[in-house]
Write a protein that holds these residues in place. Sequence first.
Motif, mmCIF file in Angstrom:
data_model
loop_
_atom_site.group_PDB
_atom_site.id
_atom_site.type_symbol
_atom_site.label_atom_id
_atom_site.label_comp_id
_atom_site.label_asym_id
_atom_site.label_seq_id
_atom_site.Cartn_x
_atom_site.Cartn_y
_atom_site.Cartn_z
ATOM 1 N N VAL A 55 0.649 -1.215 -0.023
ATOM 2 C CA VAL A 55 -0.259 0.013 -0.116
ATOM 3 C C VAL A 55 0.903 1.186 0.142
ATOM 4 O O VAL A 55 0.347 2.293 -0.694
ATOM 5 N N TRP A 56 1.892 0.996 0.600
ATOM 6 C CA TRP A 56 3.311 2.362 0.951
ATOM 7 C C TRP A 56 3.535 2.243 -0.364
ATOM 8 O O TRP A 56 3.476 3.178 -0.688
ATOM 9 N N SER A 57 3.606 2.099 -1.115
ATOM 10 C CA SER A 57 4.011 1.815 -2.438
ATOM 11 C C SER A 57 2.911 2.077 -3.443
ATOM 12 O O SER A 57 3.670 3.042 -4.488
ATOM 13 N N TYR A 58 1.306 1.762 -3.667
ATOM 14 C CA TYR A 58 0.965 2.830 -4.282
ATOM 15 C C TYR A 58 0.728 4.214 -3.615
ATOM 16 O O TYR A 58 -0.223 4.998 -4.225
ATOM 17 N N LEU A 59 1.307 4.729 -2.844
ATOM 18 C CA LEU A 59 1.284 6.580 -1.922
ATOM 19 C C LEU A 59 3.051 6.530 -2.963
ATOM 20 O O LEU A 59 2.536 7.917 -3.241
ATOM 21 N N THR A 60 3.688 6.558 -2.991
ATOM 22 C CA THR A 60 5.227 6.932 -2.984
ATOM 23 C C THR A 60 5.119 6.657 -4.368
ATOM 24 O O THR A 60 6.104 6.916 -4.720
ATOM 25 N N ASP A 61 5.398 5.947 -4.929
ATOM 26 C CA ASP A 61 6.119 4.992 -6.236
ATOM 27 C C ASP A 61 5.408 5.514 -7.498
ATOM 28 O O ASP A 61 4.355 5.474 -7.257
ATOM 29 N N SER A 62 5.427 6.557 -8.254
ATOM 30 C CA SER A 62 5.084 7.467 -9.245
ATOM 31 C C SER A 62 4.469 6.603 -10.103
ATOM 32 O O SER A 62 3.467 6.480 -10.416
ATOM 33 N N GLU A 63 4.637 5.046 -10.226
ATOM 34 C CA GLU A 63 4.788 4.351 -11.102
ATOM 35 C C GLU A 63 3.125 3.148 -11.006
ATOM 36 O O GLU A 63 2.679 3.539 -11.679
#
Length: 177
Positions: free
Chosen positions: A32-40
Amino acid sequence: MIDWTTKDAYGVLVEPTTLKIERVLPGPIERVWSYLTDSEMRRKWLASGEMELAVGAPFELVWRNDELTDPPGQRPNGFGEEHRMESRITEVDPPKKLSFEWGTTGGVTFELEPDGNGVLLTITHRRLPSRDMLLKVAAGWHAHLDVLEAVSAGERPAEFWQNWERLKDDYDSKLPA
């Protein structure tokens, strides 16, 4: 459809100019963190834009809402194909909390915490300057979270713009004038 939402999907006013909206999403928290912080990853549900995860770091968000769903639905009058917003990170505590300025009109905080087999995502959007902006932002967060919920569960989201229009009407009747 997998229903990860154990919370009311609608946002609520916690102060006259502050909206809070919650969703329970499939974990783990790092995903879920990656859905917030990773542009793609963020581009799939909200907006693209590279982010340096450091307090004070500037970044730009780029919305292309027509690309979020297929079909996207009819874009409402007043919305372009693309919207850009300059911002700055104000707080970061991976993978639990991310806060940033919302252009020049407010601030947004994302908080993540484990919730059973999922992750509770709480978004708090502060200093919304008018009722019109509040309704657009409430419908926007809700519609974008609907896309995130579907994408993170491997499902096809509903037409973005049709959903946004319906939600804007819903929020107009739910939120105090």
